[in-house]
Write a protein that holds these residues in place. Structure first.
Motif, PDB file in Angstrom:
ATOM      1  N   ALA A   4       8.179   8.973   5.654  1.00  0.00           N
ATOM      2  CA  ALA A   4       7.112   8.097   5.183  1.00  0.00           C
ATOM      3  C   ALA A   4       5.878   8.947   4.898  1.00  0.00           C
ATOM      4  O   ALA A   4       5.398   9.657   5.774  1.00  0.00           O
ATOM      5  CB  ALA A   4       6.785   7.032   6.223  1.00  0.00           C
ATOM      6  N   ALA A   5       5.386   8.894   3.661  1.00  0.00           N
ATOM      7  CA  ALA A   5       4.135   9.546   3.289  1.00  0.00           C
ATOM      8  C   ALA A   5       3.066   8.458   3.283  1.00  0.00           C
ATOM      9  O   ALA A   5       2.928   7.709   2.305  1.00  0.00           O
ATOM     10  CB  ALA A   5       4.257  10.213   1.924  1.00  0.00           C
ATOM     11  N   ILE A   6       2.330   8.370   4.395  1.00  0.00           N
ATOM     12  CA  ILE A   6       1.414   7.242   4.608  1.00  0.00           C
ATOM     13  C   ILE A   6       0.064   7.603   4.009  1.00  0.00           C
ATOM     14  O   ILE A   6      -0.775   8.256   4.640  1.00  0.00           O
ATOM     15  CB  ILE A   6       1.304   6.917   6.111  1.00  0.00           C
ATOM     16  CG1 ILE A   6       2.716   6.679   6.681  1.00  0.00           C
ATOM     17  CG2 ILE A   6       0.425   5.692   6.334  1.00  0.00           C
ATOM     18  CD1 ILE A   6       2.763   6.593   8.194  1.00  0.00           C
ATOM     19  N   ASN A   7      -0.148   7.164   2.781  1.00  0.00           N
ATOM     20  CA  ASN A   7      -1.295   7.574   1.990  1.00  0.00           C
ATOM     21  C   ASN A   7      -2.530   6.705   2.206  1.00  0.00           C
ATOM     22  O   ASN A   7      -3.604   7.017   1.696  1.00  0.00           O
ATOM     23  CB  ASN A   7      -0.917   7.556   0.506  1.00  0.00           C
ATOM     24  CG  ASN A   7      -0.251   6.243   0.120  1.00  0.00           C
ATOM     25  OD1 ASN A   7       0.749   5.851   0.724  1.00  0.00           O
ATOM     26  ND2 ASN A   7      -0.769   5.566  -0.879  1.00  0.00           N
ATOM     27  N   GLY A   8      -2.410   5.632   2.968  1.00  0.00           N
ATOM     28  CA  GLY A   8      -3.546   4.744   3.214  1.00  0.00           C
ATOM     29  C   GLY A   8      -3.220   3.815   4.364  1.00  0.00           C
ATOM     30  O   GLY A   8      -2.473   4.188   5.270  1.00  0.00           O
ATOM     31  N   VAL A   9      -3.752   2.592   4.336  1.00  0.00           N
ATOM     32  CA  VAL A   9      -3.531   1.671   5.444  1.00  0.00           C
ATOM     33  C   VAL A   9      -2.054   1.287   5.539  1.00  0.00           C
ATOM     34  O   VAL A   9      -1.357   1.141   4.525  1.00  0.00           O
ATOM     35  CB  VAL A   9      -4.403   0.401   5.323  1.00  0.00           C
ATOM     36  CG1 VAL A   9      -5.872   0.747   5.421  1.00  0.00           C
ATOM     37  CG2 VAL A   9      -4.112  -0.356   4.041  1.00  0.00           C
ATOM     38  N   ALA A  10      -1.592   1.147   6.782  1.00  0.00           N
ATOM     39  CA  ALA A  10      -0.224   0.689   7.054  1.00  0.00           C
ATOM     40  C   ALA A  10      -0.348  -0.401   8.105  1.00  0.00           C
ATOM     41  O   ALA A  10      -0.506  -0.130   9.293  1.00  0.00           O
ATOM     42  CB  ALA A  10       0.640   1.841   7.562  1.00  0.00           C
ATOM     43  N   LEU A  11      -0.295  -1.628   7.660  1.00  0.00           N
ATOM     44  CA  LEU A  11      -0.567  -2.771   8.527  1.00  0.00           C
ATOM     45  C   LEU A  11       0.656  -3.674   8.619  1.00  0.00           C
ATOM     46  O   LEU A  11       1.353  -3.888   7.630  1.00  0.00           O
ATOM     47  CB  LEU A  11      -1.748  -3.585   7.990  1.00  0.00           C
ATOM     48  CG  LEU A  11      -3.026  -2.816   7.665  1.00  0.00           C
ATOM     49  CD1 LEU A  11      -4.094  -3.762   7.122  1.00  0.00           C
ATOM     50  CD2 LEU A  11      -3.549  -2.074   8.885  1.00  0.00           C
ATOM     51  N   GLY A  12       0.899  -4.230   9.787  1.00  0.00           N
ATOM     52  CA  GLY A  12       1.959  -5.212   9.958  1.00  0.00           C
ATOM     53  C   GLY A  12       3.288  -4.717   9.423  1.00  0.00           C
ATOM     54  O   GLY A  12       3.840  -3.719   9.888  1.00  0.00           O
ATOM     55  N   GLY A  13       3.806  -5.416   8.423  1.00  0.00           N
ATOM     56  CA  GLY A  13       5.077  -5.041   7.831  1.00  0.00           C
ATOM     57  C   GLY A  13       5.067  -3.645   7.239  1.00  0.00           C
ATOM     58  O   GLY A  13       6.102  -2.981   7.178  1.00  0.00           O
TER      59      GLY A  13
END
Length: 268
Positions: free
Chosen positions: A110-119
């Motif tokens: 996973a390349a998490i480039n910003g917010v990662a919320l909930g699902g």
């Protein structure tokens, strides 16, 4: 570079896929914050099923379009219009996508480039490895909506951080930053926002050169071993070891070690 699209009889409205050097980059493209609706979940299951069968793909990166959001959660507009039976069907569709990614025979970053919320955070937790932007924010805000996570959040999170921390994050639903995410070992690495995808590609390219059956057996042993007692887990490890040992890549890897050269793996 290869792009999977309508030209090869696949119609993805919210997913973009680029393939190069044995690495596929899957981008959720639903601006501005890439929320997950039923259509996105169906497309995720379909594309990961395709990539699992593609012998030219050895590693996969999952990311979101833009720098604002990886995935800012499920589509609340869709969810709020559903009755209980319809929501159960959406849960089935979403669960199929999360489990397909989690149990894929190939490594997923996973390349998490910003917010990662909930699902969106649940989607990241379903991946094998996580690289986050230093600006990334995380939360399980479901309790504030009168619901709870329904895509594996209550289960995958506690296996990573323990029940106490998991309950804190789930009960309060408050936002936390990338530094806390790495302190809690929710993410593996934090980098500047402009380096997220390149850092993920660097890891993916390294993984793409590994023997594919050994990687598959490693993922199987770790994933399945997390859900069984130690004795069963050790038996699973031995069976996975035996499978890897019976491959041509094992012969090549050991020969290369003895001959002090770089191995050439063939995936057999």
């Amino acid at each position: 570079m290869t792009t999977i699209n309508k030209e090869n009889n696949t119609n993805y409205q919210y997913i973009k896929v680029d393939i190069a050097s044995k690495v596929a980059v899957v981008t959720i493209d639903r601006p501005p914050v890439n929320p997950l609706n039923s259509a996105v979940f169906i497309e995720l299951t379909a594309i990961f099923s395709e990539l699992e069968q593609d012998k030219n793909v050895h590693a996969i990166i999952l990311t979101g379009n833009g720098q604002k959001a990886f995935v800012a959660g499920a589509d609340i507009h869709e969810m709020s219009s559903l009755n209980a039976a319809e929501m159960l069907e959406m849960n089935r569709v979403s669960g199929e996508a999360y489990n397909k990614i989690a149990n894929l025979s190939k490594p997923v970053i996973a390349a998490i480039n910003g917010v990662a919320l909930g699902g969106g955070l649940e989607l990241a937790l379903a991946c094998d490895l996580r690289i986050a932007s230093e600006r990334a924010k995380f939360a399980f805000p479901e309790v504030g909506l009168g619901i709870i996570p329904g895509g594996g959040g209550t289960q995958r999170l506690q296996k990573m951080v323990g029940q106490g921390i998991a309950k804190e994050l789930l009960f309060f639903g408050e936002m936390f930053d990338a530094q806390r995410a790495i302190d809690l070992q929710i993410v593996n690495k934090v980098v500047p926002v402009e380096e997220v995808l390149s850092a993920a590609k660097e890891w993916a390219l390294k993984l793409a050169e590994k023997p594919v059956i050994a990687l598959r057996m490693l993922k199987l042993a770790v994933n399945e071993g997390a859900n069984v007692d130690l004795t069963t887990g050790l038996a699973l490890e031995m069976a996975s070891f035996s499978t890897a040992f019976a491959t041509d890549d094992r012969i090549e890897g050991m020969a290369a070690f003895v001959e002090k050269r770089k191995p050439t793996f063939t995936g057999k």
